[in-house]
Design a protein around this motif. Structure first.
Motif, PDB file in Angstrom:
ATOM      1  N   PHE A   5       0.832  -1.252  -0.065  1.00  0.00           N
ATOM      2  CA  PHE A   5      -0.151   0.094   0.019  1.00  0.00           C
ATOM      3  C   PHE A   5       1.031   1.132   0.202  1.00  0.00           C
ATOM      4  CE2 PHE A   5      -2.712   3.251   2.302  1.00  0.00           C
ATOM      5  CZ  PHE A   5      -3.325   3.529   1.242  1.00  0.00           C
ATOM      6  N   ARG A   6       1.953   1.163   0.707  1.00  0.00           N
ATOM      7  CA  ARG A   6       2.810   2.437   0.689  1.00  0.00           C
ATOM      8  C   ARG A   6       3.419   2.589  -0.702  1.00  0.00           C
ATOM      9  NH1 ARG A   6       8.279   3.562   4.588  1.00  0.00           N
ATOM     10  NH2 ARG A   6       8.610   5.375   3.480  1.00  0.00           N
ATOM     11  N   SER A   9       0.569   4.109  -2.853  1.00  0.00           N
ATOM     12  CA  SER A   9       0.325   5.346  -2.560  1.00  0.00           C
ATOM     13  C   SER A   9       1.339   6.523  -2.858  1.00  0.00           C
ATOM     14  CB  SER A   9       0.121   5.442  -0.914  1.00  0.00           C
ATOM     15  OG  SER A   9       1.422   5.350  -0.216  1.00  0.00           O
ATOM     16  N   GLU A  10       2.696   6.058  -3.097  1.00  0.00           N
ATOM     17  CA  GLU A  10       3.629   6.854  -3.523  1.00  0.00           C
ATOM     18  C   GLU A  10       3.456   7.007  -5.024  1.00  0.00           C
ATOM     19  OE1 GLU A  10       7.124   4.869  -2.221  1.00  0.00           O
ATOM     20  OE2 GLU A  10       6.995   5.492  -0.282  1.00  0.00           O
ATOM     21  N   TRP A  12       0.423   6.520  -6.663  1.00  0.00           N
ATOM     22  CA  TRP A  12      -0.736   7.607  -6.644  1.00  0.00           C
ATOM     23  C   TRP A  12      -0.366   9.071  -6.515  1.00  0.00           C
ATOM     24  CZ3 TRP A  12      -3.332  10.595  -3.053  1.00  0.00           C
ATOM     25  CH2 TRP A  12      -4.699  11.066  -3.439  1.00  0.00           C
ATOM     26  N   PHE A  50      -7.744   5.214  -4.950  1.00  0.00           N
ATOM     27  CA  PHE A  50      -7.038   5.422  -3.627  1.00  0.00           C
ATOM     28  C   PHE A  50      -7.494   4.573  -2.444  1.00  0.00           C
ATOM     29  CE2 PHE A  50      -5.949   7.376   0.466  1.00  0.00           C
ATOM     30  CZ  PHE A  50      -4.628   6.994   0.396  1.00  0.00           C
ATOM     31  N   LYS A  54      -6.954   1.393  -0.520  1.00  0.00           N
ATOM     32  CA  LYS A  54      -6.875   1.331   0.835  1.00  0.00           C
ATOM     33  C   LYS A  54      -7.971   0.360   1.573  1.00  0.00           C
ATOM     34  CE  LYS A  54      -7.000   4.547   4.716  1.00  0.00           C
ATOM     35  NZ  LYS A  54      -7.438   5.726   5.213  1.00  0.00           N
ATOM     36  N   HIS A 216      -2.690  17.811   0.157  1.00  0.00           N
ATOM     37  CA  HIS A 216      -2.014  16.537   0.072  1.00  0.00           C
ATOM     38  C   HIS A 216      -0.418  16.533   0.048  1.00  0.00           C
ATOM     39  CE1 HIS A 216      -6.071  14.233  -0.533  1.00  0.00           C
ATOM     40  NE2 HIS A 216      -5.248  13.438   0.103  1.00  0.00           N
ATOM     41  N   TRP A 229       3.667  11.328   1.610  1.00  0.00           N
ATOM     42  CA  TRP A 229       2.769  10.087   1.974  1.00  0.00           C
ATOM     43  C   TRP A 229       1.408  11.030   1.849  1.00  0.00           C
ATOM     44  CZ3 TRP A 229       0.798   5.442   2.260  1.00  0.00           C
ATOM     45  CH2 TRP A 229      -0.007   5.351   3.002  1.00  0.00           C
TER      46      TRP A 229
END
Length: 236
Positions: A5-6, A9-10, A12, A50, A54, A216, A229
C-alpha cells in the motif's frame, strides 16, 4: 501488505501532482465548463482508486493503517481514523472565500447548501468517533481482561483448553470492527468531497479540488520527507 500500500500510495501521489498541474493551468471561462467538469471527474476517479485500494489494505492489515511506520512523529497525531478529517473540506472552502479567491464567491443558495452538508458531515464524524470509542472500550472490556488473565496462566505453564481459539476469535472481532470503521471513514471522506463539489460551479470545483490536492502534496514536503505520503493532509 502495508508495504504494498505504501508503494501504491507513492505512485498515486506522483500522479496527483500531475493532476494539480492540470488544475492550476486550466483555461477559465463559462465556455470551458464541460472541460472543468471532466477534469474534476477524472480527479474524483483518482481518489476513488486510492480509497478502494486502501480498503483492500485494511482487510489485509488494518492495524498498519492505524500505526503507520512510514509517517513522521509530527504527522501521526493529526490522523483522524487513518486519514484526514472530512470537516477539513469546509475549512478549505471558508479559507478560499475569506482570502477573496476570485471564483469562490458563493451565492446565498450555495452557502445554505454548504451549511447543510457541513452539518451532515459533522454528525457522521461524531457517529464514527463514537464507534471508535466503543472499539477502544472493548479492548479494556471484561472479555479481554479475562483473556489477559488466562494468558498469564498459560505463560506460567498451565494448559487451558481452547485458549488459542478464544484469543483468535476475540482478535478477529476487534480487527473486523476497526476495518469497518476505517472503510466507513474513507467513504465519508469521499462523500464529503462529492457533496461539496456538487454545490460548486465547475470552475469553483476546480479551485476547491486544487486546494485539496495542494494540501495533500505539501503535507509531506513540510516535514522534509521525500516519499510525501498523501495522508499527511490530515489536519484536525
Amino acid at each position: 501488505m502495508a508495504s504494498d500500500f505504501r508503494v501504491f500510495s507513492e505512485i498515486w501521489l506522483r500522479q496527483l501532482e500531475t493532476s494539480l498541474e492540470d488544475l492550476l493551468s486550466v483555461t477559465r471561462g463559462p465556455s470551458r465548463d464541460h472541460e472543468h467538469r471532466a477534469l474534476v471527474a477524472r480527479l474524483m476517479d483518482h481518489y476513488k482508486t486510492f480509497y478502494a485500494t486502501k480498503s483492500d489494505a485494511a482487510r489485509t492489515d488494518v492495524l498498519a493503517l492505524f500505526c503507520p511506520s512510514w509517517l513522521s512523529s509530527e504527522e501521526k497525531p493529526h490522523l483522524w481514523i487513518t486519514g484526514w478529517k472530512p470537516s477539513l473540506a469546509f475549512r478549505l472552502v471558508d479559507s478560499l472565500r475569506q482570502t477573496g479567491y476570485p471564483s469562490m464567491h458563493l451565492s446565498e443558495e450555495q452557502m445554505q447548501r454548504i451549511g447543510e452538508v457541513r452539518e451532515r458531515t459533522s454528525s457522521e464524524e461524531k457517529e464514527l468517533e463514537r464507534e471508535m470509542e466503543k472499539q477502544q472500550a472493548a479492548v479494556a472490556g471484561r472479555k479481554m481482561v479475562e483473556l489477559a488473565r488466562l494468558a498469564s496462566r498459560v505463560k506460567e505453564g498451565e494448559e487451558i483448553e481452547g485458549f488459542d481459539t478464544r484469543v483468535q476469535v476475540a482478535l478477529q472481532e476487534h480487527l473486523a470492527g476497526l476495518e469497518r470503521i476505517v472503510i466507513s471513514a474513507d467513504s465519508l471522506r469521499m462523500e464529503t468531497l462529492n457533496r461539496v463539489v456538487e454545490v460548486l460551479s465547475p470552475i469553483q470545483a476546480v479551485d476547491f479540488m486544487a486546494a485539496v490536492v495542494m494540501l495533500h502534496i505539501q503535507g509531506r514536503r513540510r516535514h522534509g520527507d521525500e516519499t510525501r505520503w498523501p495522508l499527511a493532509l490530515c489536519v484536525k
